[in-house]
Design a protein around this motif. Structure first.
Motif, PDB file in Angstrom:
ATOM      1  N   ALA A 128      -5.189  -8.520  -6.878  1.00  0.00           N
ATOM      2  CA  ALA A 128      -6.061  -7.058  -7.282  1.00  0.00           C
ATOM      3  C   ALA A 128      -5.348  -6.934  -8.607  1.00  0.00           C
ATOM      4  O   ALA A 128      -6.134  -6.452  -9.477  1.00  0.00           O
ATOM      5  CB  ALA A 128      -5.725  -6.055  -6.509  1.00  0.00           C
ATOM      6  N   GLY A 129      -4.016  -6.866  -8.796  1.00  0.00           N
ATOM      7  CA  GLY A 129      -3.502  -6.437 -10.234  1.00  0.00           C
ATOM      8  C   GLY A 129      -4.033  -7.761 -11.212  1.00  0.00           C
ATOM      9  O   GLY A 129      -4.092  -7.137 -12.361  1.00  0.00           O
TER      10      GLY A 129
ATOM     11  N   ASP B  39       2.520  -5.161 -14.295  1.00  0.00           N
ATOM     12  CA  ASP B  39       3.681  -4.862 -13.411  1.00  0.00           C
ATOM     13  C   ASP B  39       3.479  -4.999 -11.837  1.00  0.00           C
ATOM     14  O   ASP B  39       4.322  -5.283 -11.169  1.00  0.00           O
ATOM     15  CB  ASP B  39       4.108  -3.583 -13.805  1.00  0.00           C
ATOM     16  CG  ASP B  39       4.739  -3.383 -15.102  1.00  0.00           C
ATOM     17  OD1 ASP B  39       5.161  -4.426 -15.620  1.00  0.00           O
ATOM     18  OD2 ASP B  39       4.633  -2.361 -15.684  1.00  0.00           O
ATOM     19  N   GLU B  40       2.149  -4.666 -11.680  1.00  0.00           N
ATOM     20  CA  GLU B  40       1.979  -4.884 -10.090  1.00  0.00           C
ATOM     21  C   GLU B  40       1.982  -6.391  -9.651  1.00  0.00           C
ATOM     22  O   GLU B  40       2.727  -6.579  -8.413  1.00  0.00           O
ATOM     23  CB  GLU B  40       0.316  -4.439 -10.027  1.00  0.00           C
ATOM     24  CG  GLU B  40      -0.012  -3.209  -9.980  1.00  0.00           C
ATOM     25  CD  GLU B  40      -1.215  -2.581  -9.617  1.00  0.00           C
ATOM     26  OE1 GLU B  40      -1.899  -3.452  -8.973  1.00  0.00           O
ATOM     27  OE2 GLU B  40      -1.623  -1.574  -9.863  1.00  0.00           O
ATOM     28  N   VAL B  41       1.579  -7.403 -10.486  1.00  0.00           N
ATOM     29  CA  VAL B  41       1.878  -8.510 -10.199  1.00  0.00           C
ATOM     30  C   VAL B  41       3.411  -9.154 -10.142  1.00  0.00           C
ATOM     31  O   VAL B  41       3.948  -9.756  -9.444  1.00  0.00           O
ATOM     32  CB  VAL B  41       1.111  -9.857 -11.258  1.00  0.00           C
ATOM     33  CG1 VAL B  41       1.215 -11.117 -10.859  1.00  0.00           C
ATOM     34  CG2 VAL B  41      -0.439  -9.279 -11.293  1.00  0.00           C
ATOM     35  N   THR B  42       3.884  -8.565 -11.114  1.00  0.00           N
ATOM     36  CA  THR B  42       5.550  -8.621 -10.863  1.00  0.00           C
ATOM     37  C   THR B  42       6.373  -7.999  -9.815  1.00  0.00           C
ATOM     38  O   THR B  42       7.177  -8.644  -9.158  1.00  0.00           O
ATOM     39  CB  THR B  42       6.402  -7.916 -12.309  1.00  0.00           C
ATOM     40  OG1 THR B  42       5.702  -8.447 -13.379  1.00  0.00           O
ATOM     41  CG2 THR B  42       7.575  -8.283 -12.385  1.00  0.00           C
ATOM     42  N   SER B  43       5.868  -6.970  -9.387  1.00  0.00           N
ATOM     43  CA  SER B  43       6.360  -6.292  -8.014  1.00  0.00           C
ATOM     44  C   SER B  43       5.833  -7.246  -7.011  1.00  0.00           C
ATOM     45  O   SER B  43       6.807  -7.220  -6.091  1.00  0.00           O
ATOM     46  CB  SER B  43       5.684  -4.772  -7.810  1.00  0.00           C
ATOM     47  OG  SER B  43       6.260  -4.457  -6.720  1.00  0.00           O
ATOM     48  N   SER B  44       4.687  -7.746  -6.874  1.00  0.00           N
ATOM     49  CA  SER B  44       4.303  -8.689  -5.789  1.00  0.00           C
ATOM     50  C   SER B  44       5.047  -9.836  -5.828  1.00  0.00           C
ATOM     51  O   SER B  44       5.760 -10.250  -4.660  1.00  0.00           O
ATOM     52  CB  SER B  44       2.842  -8.902  -6.071  1.00  0.00           C
ATOM     53  OG  SER B  44       2.398  -9.817  -4.855  1.00  0.00           O
TER      54      SER B  44
END
Length: 420
Positions: A116-117, A155-160
């Motif tokens: 989704a990110g 950043d969402e992909v990084t958090s994932s």
């Protein structure tokens, strides 16, 4: 007389209808009496759930495994040492089954979150690119806001990815526990004093642990693959985002990051590349008319058809510098060189992914000492700007070397970019 007869008939009809009305009233009363009962049951049922203790998800998954798998047929302990050991192993396997299920669910959630990110990121970048393609103002605040949104999506992909790394550690721990449990079950078969039912229970446990080992192996491979793909993806897109920020500051599209150029891996394809010619010192002539000029030497190295004359306007100052690729003449303020610089370096990297570059500050050698010192300072400052532009376009700083020189052919400060 007729009136009395009429009234008597009406009274008779009413008397005859009374049983029917009474029955209808009883039915209505019965219905009214049942409705509150049903409503109260529904109310007790709905209010009882929140007051009950919420079951642990791990235990719920373990219970579902018990009801659906072979462990559903697992009987009570036979009372022997082996039977008691089987019960202990069953409890440990149930807890591990719950942990595996939780990790599998977490992996599915993280994969969806990362996807989704990425979708949101690419949609935002596409909007920025479309605006830059048509040209816009320098540092457009709308594009800067969209860039922040794209950075937040990334950043969402990084958090994932960070959570995937933690999940991989948990999966590895479960895999180690599964190996230990499998060895424990095998060792229980060797204990003496067991009855046939004990060995039947141990076989059920062995089959269950074997299934868990297969599931953990699959989950670990999937997690490792996602971590590798997302790491490569993030490195590339972070570089592209940096180049996009530079393009927004310039108000024009400069292409993708120089760090994400295709790499030639075929030995046959590498063999077809023409070998670089020996370093030569071209004849000194007047500087080219254009402020930014791609070198004709590029046609000899990379097979391009160029008729530029910049190769004849600069000297290869040392064999280690390589061959002239771009010449920038600062004969007026605000020389726009980024577009041609990006294209020339991109073409060089497409043909030679391992190419390195030298940025040379060139100052005039003739004139009074004050003007010469000023020209040297300007040339040095311009060369620093060119290096900064290359880094912002995605080229690694370790692949760029800096130097300076003076030449009598230069009338104004120049910056030469060499490829080797």
């Amino acid at each position: 007389m007729m009136r009395k007869a009429f009234l008597a008939g009406i009274v008779a009809l009413l008397i005859g209808a009374m049983p029917v009305l009474a029955q209808a009233k009883d039915d209505a009363a019965s219905a009214e009496g049942q409705a509150p009962v049903a409503e109260s049951r529904s109310g007790r049922f709905e209010t009882a759930l929140p007051n009950e203790t919420t079951p642990n998800p791990s235990l719920a998954m373990a219970n579902s495994s018990l009801s659906s798998g072979e462990l559903a047929d697992f009987g009570p302990s036979s009372g022997t040492v082996v039977g008691n050991r089987a019960i202990e192993l069953r409890d440990q396997i149930m807890r591990m089954r719950a942990s595996v299920n939780l990790n599998a669910n977490e992996f599915a959630i993280l994969r969806s979150s990362g996807a989704a990110g990425a979708v949101q990121y690419h949609s935002t970048v596409a909007a920025i690119t479309a605006r830059l393609q048509n040209g816009t103002t320098r540092g457009n605040p709308i594009l800067l806001r969209q860039w922040d949104e794209a950075n937040a999506s990334l950043d969402e992909v990084t958090s994932s990815l960070n959570r995937l790394n933690s999940l991989q550690t948990a999966i590895d721990a479960d895999a180690s526990l599964a190996s230990y449990l499998l060895e424990s079950v095998q060792a229980a078969f060797q204990l003496s004093g067991a009855v046939d039912e004990d060995h039947d229970q141990l076989k059920i446990l062995r089959d269950e642990v074997s299934r868990l080992v297969v599931q953990l192996d699959y989950l670990r491979n999937q997690t490792a693959g996602d971590i590798q793909r997302q790491t490569t993806y993030l490195n590339a897109e972070r570089s592209n985002l940096q180049a996009l920020a530079f393009a927004i500051s310039r108000g024009e599209l400069l292409g993708s990051s120089l760090a994400n150029r295709p790499v030639i891996v075929s030995a046959t394809a590498m063999a077809t590349l023409p070998p670089p010619p020996a370093p030569q010192t071209p004849a000194m002539t007047s500087a080219p008319r254009d402020a930014v000029q791609s070198s004709a030497i590029e046609s000899k190295i990379f097979g391009h058809s160029a008729n530029a004359t910049a190769a004849n306007s600069a000297t290869t100052f040392a064999p280690s510098l390589g061959h002239l690729l771009v010449l920038i003449r600062y004969d007026h303020d605000n020389v726009k060189y980024e577009q041609q610089l990006s294209q020339a370096v991109a073409n060089a990297l497409a043909r030679r992914p391992g190419a390195e570059f030298s940025v040379v500050a060139v100052a005039p050698a003739d004139g009074n000492p004050a003007d010469l010192a000023k020209s040297q300072e300007r040339a040095q400052r311009y060369s620093d700007d060119v290096k900064r532009s290359l880094v912002q376009l995605g080229l690694q700083p370790s692949r760029i070397s800096m130097s300076s020189t003076q030449t009598q052919t230069a009338q104004v400060p120049e910056v030469h970019l060499y490829v080797r």
